[in-house]
Each structure stands twice: as C-alpha cells, then as structure tokens.
Design a protein around this motif. Structure first.
Motif, PDB file in Angstrom:
ATOM      1  N   LEU A  30       0.901  -1.143   0.045  1.00  0.00           N
ATOM      2  CA  LEU A  30      -0.260   0.047   0.092  1.00  0.00           C
ATOM      3  C   LEU A  30       0.815   1.226  -0.130  1.00  0.00           C
ATOM      4  O   LEU A  30       1.766   1.373   0.923  1.00  0.00           O
ATOM      5  CB  LEU A  30      -0.926   0.093   1.276  1.00  0.00           C
ATOM      6  CG  LEU A  30      -1.620   1.451   1.386  1.00  0.00           C
ATOM      7  CD1 LEU A  30      -2.577   1.666   0.203  1.00  0.00           C
ATOM      8  CD2 LEU A  30      -2.500   1.119   2.753  1.00  0.00           C
ATOM      9  N   ILE A  31       0.589   2.145  -0.990  1.00  0.00           N
ATOM     10  CA  ILE A  31       1.260   3.295  -0.970  1.00  0.00           C
ATOM     11  C   ILE A  31       0.208   4.579  -1.190  1.00  0.00           C
ATOM     12  O   ILE A  31      -0.560   4.488  -2.119  1.00  0.00           O
ATOM     13  CB  ILE A  31       2.168   3.329  -2.137  1.00  0.00           C
ATOM     14  CG1 ILE A  31       3.499   2.484  -1.791  1.00  0.00           C
ATOM     15  CG2 ILE A  31       2.980   4.813  -2.321  1.00  0.00           C
ATOM     16  CD1 ILE A  31       4.664   2.261  -3.026  1.00  0.00           C
ATOM     17  N   GLU A  32       0.454   5.525  -0.314  1.00  0.00           N
ATOM     18  CA  GLU A  32      -0.543   6.602  -0.542  1.00  0.00           C
ATOM     19  C   GLU A  32       0.385   7.771  -0.547  1.00  0.00           C
ATOM     20  O   GLU A  32       1.543   7.964   0.042  1.00  0.00           O
ATOM     21  CB  GLU A  32      -1.488   6.652   0.745  1.00  0.00           C
ATOM     22  CG  GLU A  32      -2.301   5.408   0.780  1.00  0.00           C
ATOM     23  CD  GLU A  32      -3.369   5.479   1.735  1.00  0.00           C
ATOM     24  OE1 GLU A  32      -3.448   6.586   2.567  1.00  0.00           O
ATOM     25  OE2 GLU A  32      -4.167   4.442   1.738  1.00  0.00           O
ATOM     26  N   SER A  33      -0.240   8.827  -1.395  1.00  0.00           N
ATOM     27  CA  SER A  33       0.399  10.048  -1.632  1.00  0.00           C
ATOM     28  C   SER A  33      -0.284  11.360  -1.238  1.00  0.00           C
ATOM     29  O   SER A  33      -1.519  11.436  -1.306  1.00  0.00           O
ATOM     30  CB  SER A  33       0.515  10.226  -3.232  1.00  0.00           C
ATOM     31  OG  SER A  33       1.194  11.154  -3.524  1.00  0.00           O
ATOM     32  N   TRP A  34       0.399  12.399  -0.755  1.00  0.00           N
ATOM     33  CA  TRP A  34      -0.216  13.497  -0.225  1.00  0.00           C
ATOM     34  C   TRP A  34       0.232  14.623  -1.126  1.00  0.00           C
ATOM     35  O   TRP A  34       1.446  14.949  -1.345  1.00  0.00           O
ATOM     36  CB  TRP A  34       0.121  13.922   1.144  1.00  0.00           C
ATOM     37  CG  TRP A  34      -0.138  15.222   1.549  1.00  0.00           C
ATOM     38  CD1 TRP A  34       0.554  16.426   1.760  1.00  0.00           C
ATOM     39  CD2 TRP A  34      -1.549  15.889   2.092  1.00  0.00           C
ATOM     40  NE1 TRP A  34       0.054  17.596   2.309  1.00  0.00           N
ATOM     41  CE2 TRP A  34      -1.085  17.184   2.463  1.00  0.00           C
ATOM     42  CE3 TRP A  34      -2.778  15.444   1.842  1.00  0.00           C
ATOM     43  CZ2 TRP A  34      -2.365  17.878   2.914  1.00  0.00           C
ATOM     44  CZ3 TRP A  34      -3.844  16.216   2.386  1.00  0.00           C
ATOM     45  CH2 TRP A  34      -3.605  17.385   2.869  1.00  0.00           C
ATOM     46  N   ASN A  35      -0.759  15.536  -1.673  1.00  0.00           N
ATOM     47  CA  ASN A  35      -0.323  16.476  -2.760  1.00  0.00           C
ATOM     48  C   ASN A  35      -0.365  17.842  -2.179  1.00  0.00           C
ATOM     49  O   ASN A  35      -0.592  18.834  -3.197  1.00  0.00           O
ATOM     50  CB  ASN A  35      -0.872  16.439  -4.083  1.00  0.00           C
ATOM     51  CG  ASN A  35      -2.460  16.694  -3.703  1.00  0.00           C
ATOM     52  OD1 ASN A  35      -2.960  16.643  -2.689  1.00  0.00           O
ATOM     53  ND2 ASN A  35      -3.366  16.297  -4.806  1.00  0.00           N
ATOM     54  N   GLY A  36      -0.640  18.037  -0.979  1.00  0.00           N
ATOM     55  CA  GLY A  36      -1.043  19.484  -0.212  1.00  0.00           C
ATOM     56  C   GLY A  36      -2.558  19.652  -0.126  1.00  0.00           C
ATOM     57  O   GLY A  36      -2.986  20.410   0.743  1.00  0.00           O
ATOM     58  N   THR A  37      -3.436  18.630  -0.671  1.00  0.00           N
ATOM     59  CA  THR A  37      -4.730  18.992  -0.717  1.00  0.00           C
ATOM     60  C   THR A  37      -5.333  17.669   0.044  1.00  0.00           C
ATOM     61  O   THR A  37      -6.352  17.561   0.762  1.00  0.00           O
ATOM     62  CB  THR A  37      -5.429  19.158  -2.025  1.00  0.00           C
ATOM     63  OG1 THR A  37      -4.840  20.332  -2.508  1.00  0.00           O
ATOM     64  CG2 THR A  37      -6.936  19.522  -1.956  1.00  0.00           C
ATOM     65  N   SER A  38      -5.026  16.487  -0.501  1.00  0.00           N
ATOM     66  CA  SER A  38      -5.693  15.114  -0.198  1.00  0.00           C
ATOM     67  C   SER A  38      -4.727  13.991  -0.305  1.00  0.00           C
ATOM     68  O   SER A  38      -3.761  14.304  -1.063  1.00  0.00           O
ATOM     69  CB  SER A  38      -7.042  14.816  -1.091  1.00  0.00           C
ATOM     70  OG  SER A  38      -6.565  14.819  -2.404  1.00  0.00           O
ATOM     71  N   TRP A  39      -4.951  12.919   0.554  1.00  0.00           N
ATOM     72  CA  TRP A  39      -4.370  11.851   0.196  1.00  0.00           C
ATOM     73  C   TRP A  39      -5.099  10.791  -0.740  1.00  0.00           C
ATOM     74  O   TRP A  39      -6.247  10.627  -0.989  1.00  0.00           O
ATOM     75  CB  TRP A  39      -4.038  10.771   1.424  1.00  0.00           C
ATOM     76  CG  TRP A  39      -3.298  11.475   2.574  1.00  0.00           C
ATOM     77  CD1 TRP A  39      -3.593  12.667   3.559  1.00  0.00           C
ATOM     78  CD2 TRP A  39      -1.802  11.067   2.621  1.00  0.00           C
ATOM     79  NE1 TRP A  39      -2.336  12.923   4.207  1.00  0.00           N
ATOM     80  CE2 TRP A  39      -1.300  11.923   3.578  1.00  0.00           C
ATOM     81  CE3 TRP A  39      -1.190  10.462   2.011  1.00  0.00           C
ATOM     82  CZ2 TRP A  39       0.026  11.898   4.097  1.00  0.00           C
ATOM     83  CZ3 TRP A  39       0.350  10.100   2.180  1.00  0.00           C
ATOM     84  CH2 TRP A  39       0.668  10.902   3.494  1.00  0.00           C
ATOM     85  N   THR A  40      -4.384  10.165  -1.676  1.00  0.00           N
ATOM     86  CA  THR A  40      -4.724   9.258  -2.536  1.00  0.00           C
ATOM     87  C   THR A  40      -3.916   7.820  -2.747  1.00  0.00           C
ATOM     88  O   THR A  40      -2.677   7.882  -2.180  1.00  0.00           O
ATOM     89  CB  THR A  40      -4.638   9.741  -3.978  1.00  0.00           C
ATOM     90  OG1 THR A  40      -3.322  10.302  -4.533  1.00  0.00           O
ATOM     91  CG2 THR A  40      -5.788  10.934  -4.139  1.00  0.00           C
ATOM     92  N   ARG A  41      -4.601   6.741  -2.965  1.00  0.00           N
ATOM     93  CA  ARG A  41      -3.620   5.726  -3.083  1.00  0.00           C
ATOM     94  C   ARG A  41      -2.937   5.597  -4.608  1.00  0.00           C
ATOM     95  O   ARG A  41      -3.600   6.076  -5.459  1.00  0.00           O
ATOM     96  CB  ARG A  41      -4.475   4.417  -2.981  1.00  0.00           C
ATOM     97  CG  ARG A  41      -3.710   3.072  -2.856  1.00  0.00           C
ATOM     98  CD  ARG A  41      -4.402   2.080  -2.505  1.00  0.00           C
ATOM     99  NE  ARG A  41      -5.598   1.453  -3.450  1.00  0.00           N
ATOM    100  CZ  ARG A  41      -5.477   0.347  -4.465  1.00  0.00           C
ATOM    101  NH1 ARG A  41      -4.146   0.049  -4.716  1.00  0.00           N
ATOM    102  NH2 ARG A  41      -6.541   0.147  -5.239  1.00  0.00           N
ATOM    103  N   VAL A  42      -1.997   5.130  -4.539  1.00  0.00           N
ATOM    104  CA  VAL A  42      -1.259   5.227  -5.747  1.00  0.00           C
ATOM    105  C   VAL A  42      -0.773   3.636  -6.132  1.00  0.00           C
ATOM    106  O   VAL A  42      -0.420   2.592  -5.464  1.00  0.00           O
ATOM    107  CB  VAL A  42       0.217   5.913  -5.477  1.00  0.00           C
ATOM    108  CG1 VAL A  42       1.080   5.918  -6.867  1.00  0.00           C
ATOM    109  CG2 VAL A  42      -0.038   7.332  -5.043  1.00  0.00           C
ATOM    110  N   PRO A  43      -0.932   3.193  -7.513  1.00  0.00           N
ATOM    111  CA  PRO A  43      -0.495   1.860  -7.616  1.00  0.00           C
ATOM    112  C   PRO A  43       0.821   1.456  -7.375  1.00  0.00           C
ATOM    113  O   PRO A  43       1.679   2.374  -7.576  1.00  0.00           O
ATOM    114  CB  PRO A  43      -1.075   1.905  -9.190  1.00  0.00           C
ATOM    115  CG  PRO A  43      -1.689   2.850  -9.542  1.00  0.00           C
ATOM    116  CD  PRO A  43      -1.603   3.965  -8.490  1.00  0.00           C
ATOM    117  N   SER A  44       0.904   0.230  -6.863  1.00  0.00           N
ATOM    118  CA  SER A  44       2.397  -0.286  -6.430  1.00  0.00           C
ATOM    119  C   SER A  44       2.208  -1.539  -6.645  1.00  0.00           C
ATOM    120  O   SER A  44       1.467  -2.290  -6.773  1.00  0.00           O
ATOM    121  CB  SER A  44       2.682  -0.044  -5.115  1.00  0.00           C
ATOM    122  OG  SER A  44       1.640  -0.609  -4.083  1.00  0.00           O
ATOM    123  N   PRO A  45       3.542  -2.165  -7.270  1.00  0.00           N
ATOM    124  CA  PRO A  45       3.769  -3.622  -7.767  1.00  0.00           C
ATOM    125  C   PRO A  45       3.591  -4.533  -6.573  1.00  0.00           C
ATOM    126  O   PRO A  45       3.945  -4.213  -5.383  1.00  0.00           O
ATOM    127  CB  PRO A  45       5.166  -3.598  -8.385  1.00  0.00           C
ATOM    128  CG  PRO A  45       5.579  -2.413  -8.373  1.00  0.00           C
ATOM    129  CD  PRO A  45       4.747  -1.328  -7.390  1.00  0.00           C
TER     130      PRO A  45
END
Length: 395
Positions: free
Chosen positions: A337-352
């Motif tokens: 599980l990898i999640e990313s923050w762009n300054g506005t919200s967290w989203t899940r990012v596809p990971s192998p």
C-alpha cells in the motif's frame, strides 16, 4: 484485551520476529494469498510511478527490510534482518544503493538474535541504524556507518527488555532514537528515548501517559526540535511527544473511534509534521494525522481493503508526502500500500505486488520526485525475500 493482542492482531512474519526476540510488540498482519487490485490517483496529483528494483538476499529462509534512508537519488541505505538456513539466530541485514544497483553491506551482530528496524543518514558516508538484539531479554542495538564499514556503538541498557525502533539524525553529532523499555517486574512498557551528541549515546527522560507507552517513530528538523510518535494502552491510543531542546512533553493527539497506533512521522519544519499508522474497530483502517504548529488533526486517507495499515511516511515538503504499508484484499491476501499527499488530499497510488504476500514498512523520499520503499515478500515453499520499490515522477 492486553496490549500485545491489541497491537499484533495476528501471527505473521513480522509478529514472529518480535516474539522470537522476547518483545511484546508488533507490527504486521496475517499473511495469506495475493490479489492485485488497481487504483489511480486524480489527474491533478503529481503521481509517482512505482516499480520493483532488484535487491539481494542473504542465504537463508527469511530476508526482510524494515527501514530506509536516502540522502539523494543515488545514495540510499536499507536495514532489516535475515534468518539463516536451518533456523539459526536472525542476523542484521544492511543494503546500499549507489544509483545503479543494491548490494549487501557487511554489518556486525551481537550475541543472539539481531534486528535493525530504523536508519537515518546525513550523508552517503554517515548513517545510524537502530534495533535490538538478544534472545530472551532484548537490548538496544545501535550501529554506525562511516563510509567504509558498519560498527556497533555502545548504547544505554538498564538491564530490562528494551528496543529501539526509529532514529532521526540532523547531523553527525545529533541523533535521536526512540523505542521502549520494560518497567519493574516486566509488566509495563515505558517510552525510551536516547540521544547522540557526537561522542556517546545517553538516555533522555520522556513522559509515559499510560501504563504501557511505546514510541515507534521520530523525526527531527534540528537538534532542538523533534517529534516522536507511538501508542499507549488500548483506549489511550495515539501518543505524540515533542522535544524543545530541553525536555520531552506529551502533545495532545486525536483518536478516532476504536484503538489507534502511530507508526511513523516525518517533519519538514517545526510547524509541519505528518504521522501515519492505523486504527478503528473491527477492520483496521489507515490513520493519518497532521501538525500545523498548533495542534494535531486527523486527515482523511484511503482504505482500499481490510486491515489497512500505514507503517512509515516521508515528506519532501508540506505538499509532498508518501506513506507506505500494506492492506488485506478482503481476506484473500496482503499487498503493498502506497499513499500520496499533494497538499490537498491523500490518494492511493498503484504499487507492484511481485508475487506472494508483500508489505512495505519503510519509505524515504530524497526529493518530491524520487522515493524508495522497502519491505519483504513471501515466496513459495515458505520464508520471504527482500522487496524494494522505486517511485519516480511521471511527466
């Protein structure tokens, strides 16, 4: 429910390592089969594309990586352990990235079992790793890299079971490590904080707001500004402590419904920190909390399956954070599980998910455009192999 049963939540590779070491602490999930579920971040987010990078393994049944620290895109250090073939005592494992490939670097071991859980590098020639050793009564383990070799550095031990899980260095002469030690009678767990001044390690007094208090991660932005996170008794939940250059103090932190744990923290300034972990009742959900210089607050984060867990986080800026861990695909398997923050919200990012069950307990971002996550994956026939994934900006 006791604190061990509350935090472990099952029997797995990671839990087994803690039990073998004689500790009552956890960190993992029940491992089963594997299913790949797709997801994507919003187009507005600057998404990293993740891929598996070949990583070496020592000869043995189990190889795993728990922590990583990158000072640039061409200089990373990962730490963990491996269990030799035949079931011998678990040994330390250190791997190094030179921009082209990962390689095993010889690392020392004390008597009995040895684990390295956290690492912090201030340069390619200056790293500090922490963990614990011994079979029945764990003791703190600190190792140092001088650009040529790893060596054991003496660290305080009161004689009771204790361990270090996280470390943060702001210079070669200023490091802070956190963990726990067992109180009188081996019944309660107390926070443990140790400090490096360039010459030696010393224990620093730290508060314990509940009968059982444990620190799992720490992030320092200067020698006088550190934040440590962990957990307390069931019902007490998240634990955050702050260092102002003179003393450590508890900082109030929110607890959503259920039991909550903070596993990792990353600060880009004294007024901007992000902590991650898990919590809830029944199925486990990701937990993200943010510090704005005044208070901590919960930030919504995705939950793609059941037993969703974030184990580490790395922020390149207040608007660029990456968190890593694992989740259960509704009882059919454990996947990264990898999640990313762009300054506005967290989203899940596809990971192998390269086959078998897989988890990513460590992540480090050298820049907002280059991150490295480490962990392990199960293999057919039993045991596990190291898993390293690289995230790079697309477009």
């Amino acid at each position: 429910m006791g604190i061990l049963a509350w935090v472990t939540g099952g029997s797995d590779r990671r839990t087994r390592r803690f039990l073998l070491a004689g500790s009552r602490l956890p960190a993992g999930a029940v491992l089963a089969g594997l299913v790949l579920l797709g997801a994507s971040a919003p187009a507005s987010a600057r998404t990293l594309t993740w891929s598996v990078v070949p990583s070496p393994n020592r000869i043995g049944l189990l190889n795993f990586l728990d922590g990583v620290s990158c000072v640039s895109a061409a200089a990373c250090t990962a730490v963990g352990g491996y269990e030799p073939t035949g079931g011998g005592a678990t040994r330390t494992l250190v791997e190094s990235w030179n921009g082209t490939r990962w390689s095993v670097v010889p690392s020392p071991n004390q008597k009995g079992l040895n684990f390295l859980d956290g690492v912090s590098c201030v340069s390619a020639a200056g790293c500090t790793a922490v963990g614990y050793y011994n079979r029945r009564d764990p003791k703190t383990l600190v190792e140092s890299w001088n650009g040529t070799r790893w060596s054991v550095v003496p660290s305080p031990n009161s004689g009771t079971p204790q361990a270090l899980y996280g470390v943060s260095c702001v210079s070669a002469a200023a490091c802070t490590a956190v963990g726990y030690y067992t109180g009188t009678g081996g019944i309660t767990l107390n926070t443990l904080i140790e400090s490096w001044n360039g010459t030696g390690w010393s224990a620093v007094p730290s508060p314990n707001p509940s009968d059982d208090s444990v620190l799992k991660g720490v992030s320092c932005v200067s020698a006088t500004a550190c934040t440590a996170v962990g957990f307390g008794n069931p019902g007490t939940g998240t634990l955050v402590e702050s260092w102002n250059g003179t003393s450590w103090s508890v900082v109030p932190s929110p607890n959503p419904s259920g039991d909550n744990v903070l596993e990792g923290v990353s600060c880009v300034s004294a007024a901007a920190c992000t902590a991650v972990g898990y919590g809830g009742t029944g199925g486990r959900g990701t937990l993200v909390e943010s510090w704005n210089g005044t208070s901590w607050s919960v930030v919504p984060s995705p939950n793609p399956g059941t037993d969703n867990t974030l184990l580490s986080v790395s922020c390149a800026s207040a608007a660029a954070c990456t968190a890593a861990g694992y989740y259960d695909t509704n009882g059919t398997g454990i996947v990264t599980l990898i999640e990313s923050w762009n300054g506005t919200s967290w989203t899940r990012v596809p990971s192998p998910h390269p086959g078998g069950d897989s988890e990513l307990p460590g992540v480090s971002c050298a820049t907002a455009a280059v991150c490295t996550a480490v962990g392990d994956r199960s293999v057919s026939g039993g045991g596990g192999k190291t898993l390293i994934e690289s995230g790079t900006a697309s477009g």
